[in-house]
Design a protein around this motif. Sequence first.
Motif, PDB file in Angstrom:
ATOM      1  N   ARG A 310      41.834 -13.706 176.535  1.00 40.44           N
ATOM      2  CA  ARG A 310      42.630 -14.650 175.748  1.00 40.44           C
ATOM      3  C   ARG A 310      41.705 -15.688 175.126  1.00 40.44           C
ATOM      4  NH1 ARG A 310      48.489 -16.257 177.908  1.00 40.44           N
ATOM      5  NH2 ARG A 310      47.917 -17.969 176.517  1.00 40.44           N
ATOM      6  N   ILE A 311      41.875 -15.862 173.812  1.00 40.29           N
ATOM      7  CA  ILE A 311      41.046 -16.803 173.075  1.00 40.29           C
ATOM      8  C   ILE A 311      41.251 -18.234 173.581  1.00 40.29           C
ATOM      9  CG2 ILE A 311      40.710 -17.865 170.809  1.00 40.29           C
ATOM     10  CD1 ILE A 311      39.348 -15.237 171.003  1.00 40.29           C
ATOM     11  N   ASP A 312      42.486 -18.618 173.803  1.00 41.45           N
ATOM     12  CA  ASP A 312      42.746 -20.009 174.207  1.00 41.45           C
ATOM     13  C   ASP A 312      42.103 -20.318 175.565  1.00 41.45           C
ATOM     14  OD1 ASP A 312      44.504 -18.234 175.398  1.00 41.45           O
ATOM     15  OD2 ASP A 312      46.091 -19.729 175.637  1.00 41.45           O
ATOM     16  N   GLU A 313      42.155 -19.353 176.466  1.00 43.78           N
ATOM     17  CA  GLU A 313      41.556 -19.582 177.787  1.00 43.78           C
ATOM     18  C   GLU A 313      40.037 -19.730 177.684  1.00 43.78           C
ATOM     19  OE1 GLU A 313      42.817 -16.388 180.247  1.00 43.78           O
ATOM     20  OE2 GLU A 313      44.888 -17.129 180.468  1.00 43.78           O
ATOM     21  N   ILE A 314      39.413 -18.901 176.845  1.00 46.30           N
ATOM     22  CA  ILE A 314      37.958 -18.994 176.666  1.00 46.30           C
ATOM     23  C   ILE A 314      37.589 -20.339 176.040  1.00 46.30           C
ATOM     24  CG2 ILE A 314      35.966 -17.980 175.502  1.00 46.30           C
ATOM     25  CD1 ILE A 314      37.291 -15.280 175.695  1.00 46.30           C
ATOM     26  N   LEU A 315      38.391 -20.796 175.068  1.00 46.00           N
ATOM     27  CA  LEU A 315      38.130 -22.098 174.445  1.00 46.00           C
ATOM     28  C   LEU A 315      38.191 -23.229 175.462  1.00 46.00           C
ATOM     29  CD1 LEU A 315      40.052 -21.712 171.054  1.00 46.00           C
ATOM     30  CD2 LEU A 315      37.585 -22.040 171.327  1.00 46.00           C
ATOM     31  N   TRP A 316      39.215 -23.225 176.292  1.00 43.99           N
ATOM     32  CA  TRP A 316      39.341 -24.275 177.293  1.00 43.99           C
ATOM     33  C   TRP A 316      38.201 -24.207 178.305  1.00 43.99           C
ATOM     34  CZ3 TRP A 316      42.187 -28.437 176.865  1.00 43.99           C
ATOM     35  CH2 TRP A 316      43.340 -28.405 176.046  1.00 43.99           C
ATOM     36  N   LEU A 317      37.836 -23.001 178.716  1.00 45.34           N
ATOM     37  CA  LEU A 317      36.743 -22.837 179.667  1.00 45.34           C
ATOM     38  C   LEU A 317      35.427 -23.325 179.069  1.00 45.34           C
ATOM     39  CD1 LEU A 317      35.949 -21.745 182.457  1.00 45.34           C
ATOM     40  CD2 LEU A 317      35.569 -19.513 181.383  1.00 45.34           C
ATOM     41  N   HIS A 330      33.538 -35.135 172.666  1.00 42.09           N
ATOM     42  CA  HIS A 330      35.001 -35.139 172.673  1.00 42.09           C
ATOM     43  C   HIS A 330      35.490 -33.855 171.986  1.00 42.09           C
ATOM     44  CE1 HIS A 330      34.877 -39.361 173.861  1.00 42.09           C
ATOM     45  NE2 HIS A 330      33.965 -39.549 172.882  1.00 42.09           N
ATOM     46  N   VAL A 331      36.182 -33.016 172.716  1.00 39.54           N
ATOM     47  CA  VAL A 331      36.663 -31.731 172.184  1.00 39.54           C
ATOM     48  C   VAL A 331      38.175 -31.675 172.338  1.00 39.54           C
ATOM     49  CG1 VAL A 331      36.537 -29.224 172.353  1.00 39.54           C
ATOM     50  CG2 VAL A 331      34.495 -30.610 172.815  1.00 39.54           C
ATOM     51  N   SER A 332      38.878 -31.483 171.211  1.00 39.92           N
ATOM     52  CA  SER A 332      40.338 -31.389 171.204  1.00 39.92           C
ATOM     53  C   SER A 332      40.756 -29.986 170.771  1.00 39.92           C
ATOM     54  CB  SER A 332      40.924 -32.430 170.246  1.00 39.92           C
ATOM     55  OG  SER A 332      42.313 -32.212 170.069  1.00 39.92           O
ATOM     56  N   ILE A 333      41.638 -29.361 171.559  1.00 39.70           N
ATOM     57  CA  ILE A 333      42.147 -28.018 171.238  1.00 39.70           C
ATOM     58  C   ILE A 333      43.657 -28.104 171.041  1.00 39.70           C
ATOM     59  CG2 ILE A 333      42.347 -25.633 172.030  1.00 39.70           C
ATOM     60  CD1 ILE A 333      39.873 -26.094 173.767  1.00 39.70           C
ATOM     61  N   GLN A 334      44.126 -27.643 169.854  1.00 36.98           N
ATOM     62  CA  GLN A 334      45.543 -27.747 169.529  1.00 36.98           C
ATOM     63  C   GLN A 334      46.029 -26.450 168.899  1.00 36.98           C
ATOM     64  OE1 GLN A 334      46.437 -31.405 167.268  1.00 36.98           O
ATOM     65  NE2 GLN A 334      44.332 -32.100 167.728  1.00 36.98           N
ATOM     66  N   PHE A 335      47.347 -26.242 168.960  1.00 47.86           N
ATOM     67  CA  PHE A 335      48.001 -25.115 168.287  1.00 47.86           C
ATOM     68  C   PHE A 335      48.664 -25.634 167.018  1.00 47.86           C
ATOM     69  CE2 PHE A 335      47.607 -23.638 172.617  1.00 47.86           C
ATOM     70  CZ  PHE A 335      47.315 -22.283 172.473  1.00 47.86           C
ATOM     71  N   ARG A 336      48.378 -24.989 165.898  1.00 48.34           N
ATOM     72  CA  ARG A 336      49.028 -25.409 164.646  1.00 48.34           C
ATOM     73  C   ARG A 336      50.515 -25.096 164.685  1.00 48.34           C
ATOM     74  NH1 ARG A 336      45.637 -27.086 160.753  1.00 48.34           N
ATOM     75  NH2 ARG A 336      43.463 -26.374 160.809  1.00 48.34           N
ATOM     76  N   GLU A 337      50.879 -24.011 165.347  1.00 49.26           N
ATOM     77  CA  GLU A 337      52.278 -23.672 165.522  1.00 49.26           C
ATOM     78  C   GLU A 337      52.445 -23.037 166.892  1.00 49.26           C
ATOM     79  OE1 GLU A 337      50.243 -20.141 163.872  1.00 49.26           O
ATOM     80  OE2 GLU A 337      50.644 -22.037 162.846  1.00 49.26           O
ATOM     81  N   SER A 338      53.675 -22.949 167.320  1.00 47.94           N
ATOM     82  CA  SER A 338      53.943 -22.374 168.637  1.00 47.94           C
ATOM     83  C   SER A 338      53.697 -20.866 168.614  1.00 47.94           C
ATOM     84  CB  SER A 338      55.401 -22.654 169.042  1.00 47.94           C
ATOM     85  OG  SER A 338      55.702 -22.018 170.266  1.00 47.94           O
ATOM     86  N   LEU A 345      47.390 -13.967 171.248  1.00 46.39           N
ATOM     87  CA  LEU A 345      46.242 -14.751 171.701  1.00 46.39           C
ATOM     88  C   LEU A 345      45.197 -13.889 172.403  1.00 46.39           C
ATOM     89  CD1 LEU A 345      48.157 -17.842 173.164  1.00 46.39           C
ATOM     90  CD2 LEU A 345      46.697 -17.842 171.142  1.00 46.39           C
ATOM     91  N   THR A 346      45.500 -12.597 172.553  1.00 46.77           N
ATOM     92  CA  THR A 346      44.625 -11.687 173.310  1.00 46.77           C
ATOM     93  C   THR A 346      43.850 -10.787 172.351  1.00 46.77           C
ATOM     94  OG1 THR A 346      46.254 -11.662 175.099  1.00 46.77           O
ATOM     95  CG2 THR A 346      44.547  -9.969 175.139  1.00 46.77           C
ATOM     96  N   VAL A 347      42.549 -10.726 172.583  1.00 50.58           N
ATOM     97  CA  VAL A 347      41.688  -9.887 171.740  1.00 50.58           C
ATOM     98  C   VAL A 347      40.913  -8.928 172.633  1.00 50.58           C
ATOM     99  CG1 VAL A 347      41.455 -11.704 170.008  1.00 50.58           C
ATOM    100  CG2 VAL A 347      39.718 -11.476 171.802  1.00 50.58           C
ATOM    101  N   HIS A 348      40.368  -7.900 171.994  1.00 48.41           N
ATOM    102  CA  HIS A 348      39.518  -6.937 172.699  1.00 48.41           C
ATOM    103  C   HIS A 348      38.084  -7.416 172.530  1.00 48.41           C
ATOM    104  CE1 HIS A 348      38.786  -3.189 174.688  1.00 48.41           C
ATOM    105  NE2 HIS A 348      37.994  -2.739 173.726  1.00 48.41           N
ATOM    106  N   GLY A 349      37.554  -8.099 173.551  1.00 47.55           N
ATOM    107  CA  GLY A 349      36.244  -8.697 173.368  1.00 47.55           C
ATOM    108  C   GLY A 349      35.475  -8.895 174.656  1.00 47.55           C
ATOM    109  N   PHE A 377      41.723 -25.939 166.085  1.00 48.95           N
ATOM    110  CA  PHE A 377      43.119 -25.601 165.825  1.00 48.95           C
ATOM    111  C   PHE A 377      43.287 -24.088 165.902  1.00 48.95           C
ATOM    112  CE2 PHE A 377      42.249 -29.549 163.593  1.00 48.95           C
ATOM    113  CZ  PHE A 377      43.309 -30.355 163.989  1.00 48.95           C
ATOM    114  N   LEU A 378      44.278 -23.650 166.660  1.00 51.07           N
ATOM    115  CA  LEU A 378      44.584 -22.220 166.798  1.00 51.07           C
ATOM    116  C   LEU A 378      45.829 -21.882 165.997  1.00 51.07           C
ATOM    117  CD1 LEU A 378      43.967 -21.568 170.601  1.00 51.07           C
ATOM    118  CD2 LEU A 378      42.658 -20.629 168.700  1.00 51.07           C
ATOM    119  N   SER A 379      45.788 -20.720 165.317  1.00 54.84           N
ATOM    120  CA  SER A 379      46.954 -20.257 164.553  1.00 54.84           C
ATOM    121  C   SER A 379      46.868 -18.750 164.409  1.00 54.84           C
ATOM    122  CB  SER A 379      47.001 -20.919 163.172  1.00 54.84           C
ATOM    123  OG  SER A 379      45.831 -20.607 162.422  1.00 54.84           O
ATOM    124  N   VAL A 380      47.971 -18.166 163.950  1.00 54.87           N
ATOM    125  CA  VAL A 380      48.042 -16.711 163.741  1.00 54.87           C
ATOM    126  C   VAL A 380      48.266 -16.440 162.260  1.00 54.87           C
ATOM    127  CG1 VAL A 380      49.332 -14.603 164.240  1.00 54.87           C
ATOM    128  CG2 VAL A 380      48.923 -16.266 166.059  1.00 54.87           C
TER     129      VAL A 380
END
Length: 458
Positions: A310-317, A330-338, A345-349, A377-380
């Motif tokens: 999961r991309i979001d989990e790797i970003l937070w880690l 200072h690092v801020s992680i946000q979702f542009r939309e729900s 959020l899952t990739v083959h990587g 910012f994360l989005s799809v």
Amino acid sequence: MKLNIRTRLTLQFTYIVALILILFSLIIYYFSASYRESAFYSRLEKKANNTAKLLIVVEEVDHDLLKIIDRNTIDEMYKEKVMIFDYKNKMIYNSLNDDSISVTKALLDEVRLKKNIHYHQGKEEVIGLLYTDKYDRYVVLSSALDVYGWSKLNYLKWILIVGFLISIVLSVLIGRVYAGRALRPMSEVVKQVDNITISSLHMRVNEGNRTDEIALLAITFNHMLERLESAFEMQKSFVSNASHELRTPLTSITGQIEVSLMKSRSKEEYETILESVLEDIKNLNTLSNGLLGLARVNSDNLKIALSSVRIDEILWLTRDELLTKKKDYHVSIQFRESIEDEKELTVHGNQHLLKTAFLNLMDNACKYSADRAIEIFLSVRGNYIVSDFADNGIGIDKSDLDKVFQPFYRGNNARNISGHGLGLPLTEKIVKIHSGTISIDSILNKGTKVTISIPFLS
């Protein structure tokens, strides 16, 4: 024995021509022989009919007179003979008074049944036909040797053989000439390629008309040369820059140690020198790790273990690891939309490589920003999970944007900030390994936004 292409083409051309000529000659000979036979049997049939008509119909012509007529008739048929039999199988006429034609009751019955037959007897050809008048039915046998026809056929055979041999010789000569002409452009390509050395990779092969197969080969080879030249120039630049980057900390370490050994110093002075040396060693270690990582992702034989991450989990880690080392970042992680579907959020990587890429982007953004801050910012978008890394730093000049992915390249406004120019090239390679794309938008002195798009699991 190994043959060159020109010789093989010549032989193949000759084989094809030889097969065509043989087939053509056999067809001509076959139809000529069939025509000779058909024409000769027609003449025999005409002779048999005329002889029977003179003997049976014309009252003034008897057996003896008919023989005189036959002997004085000019004809091209050799050993010509006519025999006539009545309905009782009694021979009523024989033009030569010999038994050259073997006559049996079965033969005469066959003629009466089929009315017209022809066959070979030795070298002679025989025709049997049924001649009828209002009183009786007669069997007429006529034979002869077609000396003239066979002579013409034999002459035709030798013409075809000699013509075939001459044609084969001409085919070899002409085929060799045309094979040489056909391969001349390829020979030119070989000569031009032979002149290209490591010091003249800028040279290109003549692409000719750019449409035929040899032109396409030249075009492909030129594309390969472009890639080789680019790779070679990049390698030279890489070696030059790496040598320079490695020499700087090593020179610094050597100088500091030499100075410290020149005389005895206080504990505080030794501590200061050791701290400076340690900083240089850390810098050298960072550079070595960057070179190693870049070499690994550039390896064609690299086998990367990929799994669902999961991309979001790797970003937070990655954020947590970075903030542990750099307290002022200072690092801020946000979702542009729900994003409700976990698959988006899952990739083959590979988690380690993705962490390395994200860490480079986060570290660069904070390092080159006065506020040491970055917003992610994360989005799809379609089938891609998109990560935007935005900062308010020094930015990148437009003239440098197309060069920042070259190893060791650094913009003019970043010369005074520590770094080696390996982070973005390494990040780009990692993104490509994950079938993704990376782009940079930047305004000088206002900030930079790096966008990474990686396809998620569908």
